[in-house]
Write a protein that holds these residues in place. Structure first.
Motif, PDB file in Angstrom:
ATOM      1  N   HIS A  17       0.836  -1.204   0.000  1.00 55.86           N
ATOM      2  CA  HIS A  17       0.000   0.000   0.000  1.00 55.86           C
ATOM      3  C   HIS A  17       0.870   1.255   0.000  1.00 55.86           C
ATOM      4  O   HIS A  17       0.598   2.210  -0.733  1.00 55.86           O
TER       5      HIS A  17
ATOM      6  N   SER B 121      -9.502   4.002  -6.878  1.00 51.96           N
ATOM      7  CA  SER B 121     -10.636   3.144  -6.563  1.00 51.96           C
ATOM      8  C   SER B 121     -10.179   1.707  -6.322  1.00 51.96           C
ATOM      9  O   SER B 121     -10.616   1.050  -5.372  1.00 51.96           O
TER      10      SER B 121
ATOM     11  N   VAL C  11      -8.379   1.518  -2.954  1.00 50.11           N
ATOM     12  CA  VAL C  11      -9.292   1.612  -1.820  1.00 50.11           C
ATOM     13  C   VAL C  11      -9.996   0.259  -1.593  1.00 50.11           C
ATOM     14  O   VAL C  11     -10.212  -0.157  -0.451  1.00 50.11           O
ATOM     15  N   ARG C  12     -10.321  -0.414  -2.679  1.00 50.98           N
ATOM     16  CA  ARG C  12     -10.994  -1.724  -2.561  1.00 50.98           C
ATOM     17  C   ARG C  12     -10.055  -2.824  -2.106  1.00 50.98           C
ATOM     18  O   ARG C  12     -10.510  -3.857  -1.617  1.00 50.98           O
TER      19      ARG C  12
END
Length: 98
Positions: free
Chosen positions: A55, A93, A96-97
């Motif tokens: 991340h 997106s 985030v998922r």
């Protein structure tokens, strides 16, 4: 239409490769832990550390993309800028998922 463009991460390519090699080492460590039948919670702790490292790498790469590729596209014109922003939103997106 691909034009001569240097990606935003190029200036830190060596740093990024070091980080990815470290993450690769974490993946090998996880494999060893399973092979050696280590305690589930210890394995999960290492999975969390590897996930955090991925991340962190992703956020850094995204920041470089926004500061370089998106800014360059915004300077180039409306259609290219919209395309780069749409790409960035899709990437955010997905992050985030994950």
């Amino acid at each position: 239409m691909e034009h001569e463009h240097q990606h935003g991460y190029i200036g830190r390519k060596d740093d990024h490769l070091k980080r990815l090699r470290r993450i690769e080492g974490q993946a090998r460590g996880l494999q060893r832990m399973v092979e050696e039948e280590k305690y589930c919670i210890d394995i999960l702790t290492q999975v969390s550390a590897m996930t955090s490292a991925l991340h962190s790498f992703s956020i850094q790469l995204l920041e470089e993309h926004m500061n370089h590729c998106v800014v360059d596209a915004a300077r180039a014109g409306d259609a290219e800028a919209k395309e780069k922003v749409t790409e960035a939103v899709a990437a955010i997106s997905r992050l985030v998922r994950s």
